[in-house]
Enzyme design. Structure first.
Site, mmCIF file in Angstrom:
data_model
loop_
_atom_site.group_PDB
_atom_site.id
_atom_site.type_symbol
_atom_site.label_atom_id
_atom_site.label_comp_id
_atom_site.label_asym_id
_atom_site.label_seq_id
_atom_site.Cartn_x
_atom_site.Cartn_y
_atom_site.Cartn_z
ATOM 1 N N LYS A 132 13.158 2.138 -6.543
ATOM 2 C CA LYS A 132 12.101 3.056 -6.766
ATOM 3 C C LYS A 132 11.647 3.793 -5.645
ATOM 4 O O LYS A 132 11.203 3.266 -4.487
ATOM 5 C CB LYS A 132 10.986 2.344 -7.639
ATOM 6 C CG LYS A 132 9.812 3.413 -8.136
ATOM 7 C CD LYS A 132 8.677 2.609 -8.491
ATOM 8 C CE LYS A 132 7.613 3.536 -8.785
ATOM 9 N NZ LYS A 132 6.393 3.223 -9.512
ATOM 10 N N LYS A 156 6.581 4.847 -0.832
ATOM 11 C CA LYS A 156 6.129 4.888 0.801
ATOM 12 C C LYS A 156 6.392 3.713 1.284
ATOM 13 O O LYS A 156 6.751 3.401 2.171
ATOM 14 C CB LYS A 156 4.733 5.605 0.731
ATOM 15 C CG LYS A 156 4.710 6.716 1.572
ATOM 16 C CD LYS A 156 3.361 7.115 2.282
ATOM 17 C CE LYS A 156 2.577 7.961 0.995
ATOM 18 N NZ LYS A 156 1.146 8.070 1.348
ATOM 19 N N LYS A 170 -6.553 -15.813 5.704
ATOM 20 C CA LYS A 170 -6.611 -15.879 7.460
ATOM 21 C C LYS A 170 -7.763 -16.857 7.749
ATOM 22 O O LYS A 170 -7.917 -16.829 9.004
ATOM 23 C CB LYS A 170 -6.989 -14.291 7.714
ATOM 24 C CG LYS A 170 -5.759 -13.581 7.518
ATOM 25 C CD LYS A 170 -5.754 -11.839 8.160
ATOM 26 C CE LYS A 170 -6.582 -11.287 7.253
ATOM 27 N NZ LYS A 170 -6.971 -9.848 7.839
#
Ligand code: TRP
Length: 332
Positions: free
Chosen positions: A200, A203, A119
């Site tokens: 799979k 989250k 960044k």
């Protein structure tokens, strides 16, 4: 049964059935062959969770989840990291035996530096000492309890290796086996748990089935599992179907054989397969969900269980710390 296993649990809140089969169940099985200890790494969570109510909620929820899943606090030791002040004393000792260069090589720290560089920012922007010294605190968790094995996923192996390095540095300095050298126990994928979209369950893919969803929502989630466009009449291959892969985790061998036959015979639509999955899944999850809800409704009981565990853990921790204090010259 004199070897010790230690499982560290980051309190991140919502547990899904991928965690249940991939991490919780295998970790609980260690109690059959080891003197098993389990703790909630609440001070590790402070690195990322800086909202008070969220941290409290996460700690209670993860404790309730493991108890609901079958952790027996009378058979194993279950405590919170923050209840063991000896951890933080040991961490201070270990700091003096930990090369700064070792911490520079930690994957999590390196990834954060790399992200900053990409960044165009200062390499250490937003990186606090908690993240930088995370492996030392984790080494203290492990070494304090004379741990022989640490069950971990692949991402945590480096941390256990660092605990080995640090323990060896200390042992070498005093020419004595003061600390047990721990080994990582890499949890093999017992079963790959597919998510709602067939990838799979994770989250990060947003394809999970939470372990404690209410019954109605569980059915809705199962009905959302992605399927192909085969017609009802067509025979189907159970081994190429994520509904069946999930079914296998919850059904008896006999039930599996029966449903596989229904697949191959043709005349069974996806809706029927999903309903069969819902039935076996709900059968196993209902008692777990009820226990979870009972613990969440009774935080005083949770606190009592964890306080009892902390007392047992501290009795061990005190001995380790005293042994070290004497060896290094802080106590005589
Ligand atoms: N770092 C582990 C994780 O992110 C949690 C943890 C902290 C741990 N201390 C530990 C695991 C000690 C095993 C042993 O999942």
């Amino acid at each position: 049964m004199s070897k010790v296993s230690l499982t560290g649990i980051k309190p991140t809140g919502d547990v899904h059935i991928g965690n249940y089969f991939g991490a919780i169940k295998p970790a609980l099985r260690l109690a059959e062959t080891y003197e098993a200890r389990y703790f909630i790494a609440d001070y590790h969570a402070l690195n990322t969770v800086k909202n008070r109510d969220e941290l409290v909620q996460n700690i209670r929820s993860v404790a309730a989840s493991w108890l609901a899943a079958g952790l027996d606090p009378n058979r194993v030791i279950f405590y919170r990291q923050s209840s063991i002040p000896e951890t933080f004393e040991l961490s201070t000792i270990l700091m003096c035996f930990t090369a700064k260069g070792l911490m520079n090589r930690a994957h999590a720290y390196k990834a954060a530096v790399q992200a900053n560089l990409e960044k165009g920012e200062d390499p250490d922007a937003g990186i606090n000492m908690g993240l930088y010294t995370y492996p030392v605190l984790m080494a203290a968790d492990i070494l304090l309890f004379d741990t022989h094995v640490v069950p971990v996923g692949k991402d945590q192996v480096q941390h256990v290796e660092m605990a080995q390095d640090i323990a060896q540095a200390l042992n070498y300095n005093y020419k004595k086996d003061l600390l047990v050298i721990p080994q990582a126990l890499i949890q093999e994928e017992v079963a790959v748990v597919p998510g709602l979209d067939g990838r799979k369950m994770s989250k990060s893919y947003n394809n999970t089935i939470p372990l404690f969803v209410p019954e109605k929502q569980l059915r809705k989630l199962i009905m959302r599992i992605v399927t192909n466009s085969q017609t009802v009449e067509e025979p189907k291959d159970p081994d190429k179907c994520q509904i069946f892969a999930l079914y296998k985790l919850f059904a008896t061998a006999e039930e599996q054989a029966q449903l596989a036959q229904r697949y191959r015979a043709g005349g069974m639509g996806w809706g029927e397969a999903k309903e069969a999955l819902f039935q076996v899944m709900n059968r196993e999850l209902t008692p777990i969900r009820e226990r979870y809800e009972a613990y969440m409704a009774n935080p005083a009981e949770l606190d009592r269980i964890l306080a009892e565990g902390a007392e047992k853990a501290r009795a061990i921790a005190r001995q380790t710390i005293q042994r070290l204090r004497r060896a290094i010259g802080i106590e005589w």
